[in-house]
Write an enzyme that holds these catalytic residues in place. Sequence first.
Site: not given
Ligand code: IMP
Length: 425
Positions: A227, A15, A18, A42-43
């Site tokens: 991420q 977040d 990017k 989510g961009h």
């Molecule tokens: P997963 O990727 O859905 O398995 O989630 C694992 C961890 O990564 C959790 O803490 C999510 O909130 C975090 N996470 C996954 N994708 C994002 C992102 O795009 N932005 C921020 N946190 C993320």
Amino acid sequence: MAAKNRVVVGLQWGDEGKGKIVDLLARQASIVARFQGGNNAGHTLVVDGKTLVLHLVPSGILHANITCAIGNGVVVDPEVLLKELDALADRGHTIHPKQLLVAEGAHVILPFHRQLDGAREASLGDQKIGTTGRGIGPTYEDKIARRGLRMSIFVDDERRRNHIAALLPEKNRQIENWYGQAPLTIDEIEAWAKPLAARLAPYVTDTPAVLHQATQAGQSILFEGAQGTFLDVDHGTYPYVTSSNTIAGAACAGTGVGPTQIHQVIGVTKAYTTRVGAGPFPSAMTEEEEAKLRKIGGEFGATTGRPRRCGWFDAALVRRAVLLNGATDLALTKLDILSGYPALQICTHYADGCAPTSAEALAKALPVYETVPGWTEDISGVRTWADLPINCQRYVQRIEALVGAPATLLSVGPGRDEVIHRSVL
Ligand code: IMP
């Protein structure tokens, strides 16, 4: 200018903004390639005052002359991808298969992956990771276990059906026996998959070959990370991480382009810190400070809508991220959000030489803060370094000195042009 292949990655917990930086730098590239993650990302792009949130489609998609690639390192939910293409078409951006390439080797998120992600999280109670529930972890598990479904098989009706039918008994045993939920049938899954596969087939291709041809022809590729560094499965706050490598090095494995072809790594970091999901967060603010910053900064997840935890800029964290990624430049985002604070805190290091190596280390880390003067002026209209208030310049310079990389891009608002270029990037 010689062709330059660049990687854009997040230096915090995701977040960082990017999407906007990729959208901006995409103008100088021929191809924008995603290399890991899936629709957990989510961009948010704001173009002509309209907000668009992309989860899978690379952020360069709004540039008609750019090819976007979803690399083999990405996990793809076909339903989500097609919904995104439909949403783009509704806004007048119909995406031709020549404009969006999906790697044959990308793994497919199936309905039982989503179901297992949700069921596992629910069963973990207060030990849960706080995943996005999109099936990301279970899909990467199948990939590493060498039983995953790749795009090349997904778009072949006979092979897809056989592959899913072979996987299903084991998935159903988990779904029924461990989590007490209703099993899925092959016919149900096929009714979902078949029309999606038919629509996606024209987009699926040998993406490494296209990227090799592009580099040989002297074209530039922009690699778009998802991420952030501390969600990296190896280098992040394990186990509170995502299931892929999020650092710049993953751009190579996730697309099939060699490391000698990467020329620049741009690390994106907010001017403060946020985190969604569970896990340690040393520079967290007090509840009152957090509520204020969350409101001004609109700090709610772009994918799940969850409120983000907020904290002061953590230089110990970003310094390590600069090294883990080999970041050559920083893009410092949301600087405008800090206007109006009489004073700002920067976590310069953790007491006792503690380093951000793991969740356990960070859970014990005691941040040491430096207080610096803030600025009152609204900087969202500023476009040159010289026009920034002196205290804002000093804040940026202090961050640069602490983390060891130059902030060549400063973002002062969500719009495409709300940016200050400090050198020709
Ligand atoms: P997963 O990727 O859905 O398995 O989630 C694992 C961890 O990564 C959790 O803490 C999510 O909130 C975090 N996470 C996954 N994708 C994002 C992102 O795009 N932005 C921020 N946190 C993320």
